[in-house]
Structure formats: C-alpha cells, structure tokens
Design an enzyme around this catalytic site. Structure first.
Site, short mmCIF file in Angstrom:
data_model
loop_
_atom_site.label_atom_id
_atom_site.label_comp_id
_atom_site.label_asym_id
_atom_site.label_seq_id
_atom_site.Cartn_x
_atom_site.Cartn_y
_atom_site.Cartn_z
CE LYS A 21 -2.82 0.76 3.70
NZ LYS A 21 -2.82 2.09 4.33
NE ARG A 26 6.54 6.32 0.93
CZ ARG A 26 5.68 6.20 1.94
NH1 ARG A 26 4.53 5.61 1.76
NH2 ARG A 26 5.98 6.69 3.15
CD GLN A 166 0.96 8.41 7.31
OE1 GLN A 166 0.43 9.29 8.00
NE2 GLN A 166 0.35 7.27 7.03
CG ASP A 316 1.08 0.24 9.63
OD1 ASP A 316 0.77 1.09 10.49
OD2 ASP A 316 1.34 0.54 8.45
C1 S3P Z 1 2.95 4.91 6.41
C2 S3P Z 1 3.57 5.26 7.57
C3 S3P Z 1 3.08 4.88 8.91
C4 S3P Z 1 2.09 3.73 8.82
C5 S3P Z 1 1.08 3.93 7.74
C6 S3P Z 1 1.75 4.06 6.39
C7 S3P Z 1 3.49 5.39 5.13
O1 S3P Z 1 2.44 5.99 9.49
O2 S3P Z 1 1.44 3.57 10.06
O3 S3P Z 1 0.16 2.86 7.69
O4 S3P Z 1 3.09 4.88 4.06
O5 S3P Z 1 4.34 6.28 5.16
P1 S3P Z 1 3.27 7.11 10.32
O6 S3P Z 1 4.17 7.78 9.40
O7 S3P Z 1 2.20 8.04 10.86
O8 S3P Z 1 3.96 6.37 11.40
#
Ligand code: S3P
Length: 435
Positions: A21, A26, A166, A316
């Site tokens: 995902k 990205r 993120q 996750d």
């Molecule tokens: C993700 C980063 C994580 C993860 C999310 C996907 C990403 O979140 O929990 O399911 O794709 O960068 P955080 O960056 O808030 O930790």
C-alpha cells in the site's frame, strides 16, 4: 459488513502477497512528478491507493487502470487547482503525502477525508509545511485542509519530533515538487520507501553517518523516468497470514513476493524471538526494494519484551502481534507505541477491548499493552468491534482460528482499504471466514 471466523485444524498452501500500500501510493505521486509514460505492475487495487489515484487525476494527472496494470501518462500541461475537494477517504498516507505534493506544486486545494481521517492529527505536517513556505488552513489541525498557495524555500532543515514516515515523505515530496533541497532528521528509523524510490529514479539521497544518525538529505536534481515499476508485496498484509499459520495447528504455508524492506519487516525479528518457525527464500531486489518468499509453520510461541527501537518498524503490525501474544506462553510487553492511538482507530483501546472479550489477560498503558497469552482455545459470545479499522478487523478474524465457537467481528468493510481479497485468500489457505 460483519464477518465470522471459525476454528480450523490447519492452514496449508501457497499464495502471492498483494501489492504494498505505501509503495503503491508513492509510485503514483512520484510517477506524477516524473511526468512520463510509465507502466506499474503489482499495484494494490484497494481503496487507499485508489483514493490517492483519483486525487492525483483531480489535479491534472492522467493515470489509468487497465487489466490489473496502472498506466501513468504525461499530465495536463497546466497543473490545475482543483475546483472540487480532493477526497482521501480513510488514508492518512494519501492525505499527508498529497499535502506535501500540493504545497510543492504551489497550487491551491482542499483535502477532505472520512470520519476517521477527519479526526487524525495533521499539525505534524501542517507546521513544517508552513515553515517551508506553504499557506495552510485547517479545522484545528485536522481535515478539511485548505492549501492556499505556497512558495517553498530551499535547503529547509527539519528535526522531526515524532518518528513518522508520512511526515518525512510529505516534506521530501514538497521539496521534490518545488525543485528544492531539504534535510530531515528522524528520531528513529522509519520506513524508507520514498527515499528508495527517489534513488531508483536516480535522485540524490544521502544518509547521515554514525555521528548524524537519522539524517536524510535530498539534493534537488531532476529524477530520470523509467518505463515501468514493479510494486513488491505488502509485508503488513503478509503479517496477518504469518500469524495465522503460527497460531493454527498443523500448518505450513508459503507467501510469495513479500516486501522485506528492513524498515518494515521488524515483525519477523519479533516473531523469531517469540519462537516462530519462519523461513525466507528467493530474496531479490525489485525496483530498489527487497522481496522474498516466506515459509511459515505452526509454532509454540512465547511472550517477550518488545524493544523500543523496533516500534516504528512494526507499527502497523502491532494489532496482529497482540493476537500472536494472546496465544503465546507468558507475557509480551509493548511500550513506546503511543502513535497507535492516532491511527485509523485508537488501536490500543480497540485491541484491549477485543482482548477483554476473548478473556485474555492484559494491561493497558498510555503507550502500549502488556498481554499474557493462553495456549488453549478462547470461548467468546460477544461481538468484537473493529472500530471501522481494517487492521483491527483482520487481527480478530485471525484470532478466530483459536476460538471454540468462532469470533464475530463488526464492521469489516474497512478491510477494503488495504487487503480487499483478505477473506478469499485466507479461506483458500483453509480458514473459515464467512458473513
Ligand atoms: C505509512 C507510515 C506509517 C504507517 C502507515 C503508512 C506510510 O504511518 O502507520 O500505515 O506509508 O508512510 P506514520 O508515518 O504516521 O507512522
């Protein structure tokens, strides 16, 4: 949609892991910036990547799905500030990464999401984006988010207060989209898919040495397009299948083409310490990401203390780790994971509430849980609330394997955001999940 998962005797067979995902989202955004025709294989056709795709088409991208493949074409000559809101549905990644992209492009847009996303903290990206030169309005740090034009500065440096891929990716994308350089320091290593993808397209990413641990530098330089990109399988989706095989008797399963990026696969180390029988074969490098086949056999697990440093790399997977812990001998301690409270649901409370209904002994902390498992079967008559959270729903459905009379989980529709064929794939291996 409610689902019931029943006790089973064994899990057997081989499946191909659904696409990642985080990487699917990205590659759409970076593909949009590359602005050249590209074919994407292995894309995760699920609600979260699809809402990102629709949002990008809303600002002038030309991305099409055809026969399981994605085609990114050259975009409209003039980028448009969309007249309609961009709806990122349930996806925190979609919203936060697209906030970086829109800010970098200097266009205006309003970003909205579903009820869960509208209650998730966005200040973590609003504040640094504003410091970079974006003008943003929000509902007290939450969606709807209005981006009102931006003039992103060069050589911004940001020390991230929280470990979040993120946030890191949002800021790198703001720099990339505005042709600027940036450096970021993260407190703990988080998933590095954005950096690896930029490297794959020959962008300039450098990492700090031992004295500058956690430093990431992106030096503005044009990326070089390629004709195709292959998305590896999603380790987070695989983790449900891995734990299912570990906790069910007489099982042996193979999951093919699982992403094994070391910033994502921390659960393998954790499960190995818990006594899990897991083997990895056929490791390959696909588009600058590692992938391999995972073989899992039934195992007697034991509880352990989870180390603080690994938390961002299993963030996750903690809901399904709680299920592994619930069927392990002894106590598993999970601390320093307060971020779980601001995911698609408050995952600490959601897991605690479900474990209580399973009659599993646990203790809740502000930043985690401690779980003492059982090596027998659970007997439960109450329905489990998934809180509309895909990972909570899938975790308790997996726990059904070790239930006497099945486990009924409320509101499983949200599984569509990350693992649309979960029920069919698990049933093909021998689980009994039905409506
Ligand atoms: C993700 C980063 C994580 C993860 C999310 C996907 C990403 O979140 O929990 O399911 O794709 O960068 P955080 O960056 O808030 O930790």
């Amino acid at each position: 949609m409610n689902l019931i998962s029943h006790q089973i005797n064994s899990l057997n067979g081989e499946i191909i892991c659904p696409g990642d995902k985080s990487i699917s989202q990205r590659i759409l955004i970076i593909g949009f910036l590359l602005n050249s025709r590209m074919e994407i294989k292995g894309f995760l056709d699920a609600e979260d990547p699809n809402s990102t795709l629709i949002a990008l088409n809303g600002i002038g991208a030309s991305i099409k799905k055809d026969n399981g493949l994605i085609y990114i074409n050259k975009r409209d000559e003039h980028l448009k500030s969309p007249y309609k809101d961009l709806n990122l549905g349930n996806s925190g990644t979609g919203m936060r990464l697209i906030m970086g992209l829109i800010s970098g492009l200097g266009i205006n847009a309003t970003l909205v999401g579903d009820q869960s996303l509208s209650n998730r903290p966005m200040s973590r990206v609003i504040n640094p984006l504003k410091a970079m030169g974006a003008e943003i309005e929000s509902n007290n740090g939450m969606a709807p988010i209005k981006i009102l034009g931006s003039d992103i500065c060069n050589n911004f440096h940001y020390q991230m207060p929280i470990a979040s891929a993120q946030v890191k990716s949002c800021l790198i994308l703001a720099a990339l989209a505005s042709n600027n350089s940036i450096s970021i320091k993260e407190p703990k290593t988080t998933r590095d898919h954005t950096e690896r993808m930029i490297e794959y397209f020959k962008g300039d990413i450098k990492y700090g040495d031992n004295q500058n641990k956690g430093l990431i530098k992106f030096n503005n330089e044009d990326l070089i397009p390629r004709e195709s990109y292959d998305v590896v399988g999603d380790f987070s989706s695989a983790s449900f299948i891995i734990v299912a095989a570990l906790i069910s008797p007489k099982s042996e399963i193979v999951i093919k083409n699982v992403g094994l990026n070391p910033t994502r696969n921390g659960l393998l180390k954790v499960l190995a310490l818990m006594g899990g029988n897991i083997e990895i074969k056929n490791v390959k490098n696909i588009c600058n990401e590692e992938s391999g086949d995972i073989i899992v056999k039934s195992s007697n697990l034991n509880g352990i203390d989870i180390s603080e440093d690994i938390i961002p790399n299993i963030i996750d997977e903690i809901p399904i780790l709680c299920i592994a812990a619930a069927f392990a001998e002894g106590t598993t301690n999970i601390k320093n994971a307060a971020e779980l409270r601001v995911k698609e649901s408050d995952r600490i409370n959601a897991m605690a509430e479900g474990l209580k209904k399973l009659n599993i002994n646990y203790e809740v902390f502000d930043d985690g849980l401690s779980i003492t498992g059982t090596n027998s079967f659970v007997d439960i008559n109450e329905e489990i609330n998934s809180y509309d959270d895909h990972r909570i729903a899938m975790s308790f459905l997996i726990a059904g394997i070790r239930s006497k009379n099945g486990i009924r989980v409320k509101n499983c529709k949200n599984i569509e955001t990350s693992f649309p064929h979960f029920k069919d794939i698990m049933n093909s291996l021998g689980m009994k999940i039905n409506e």
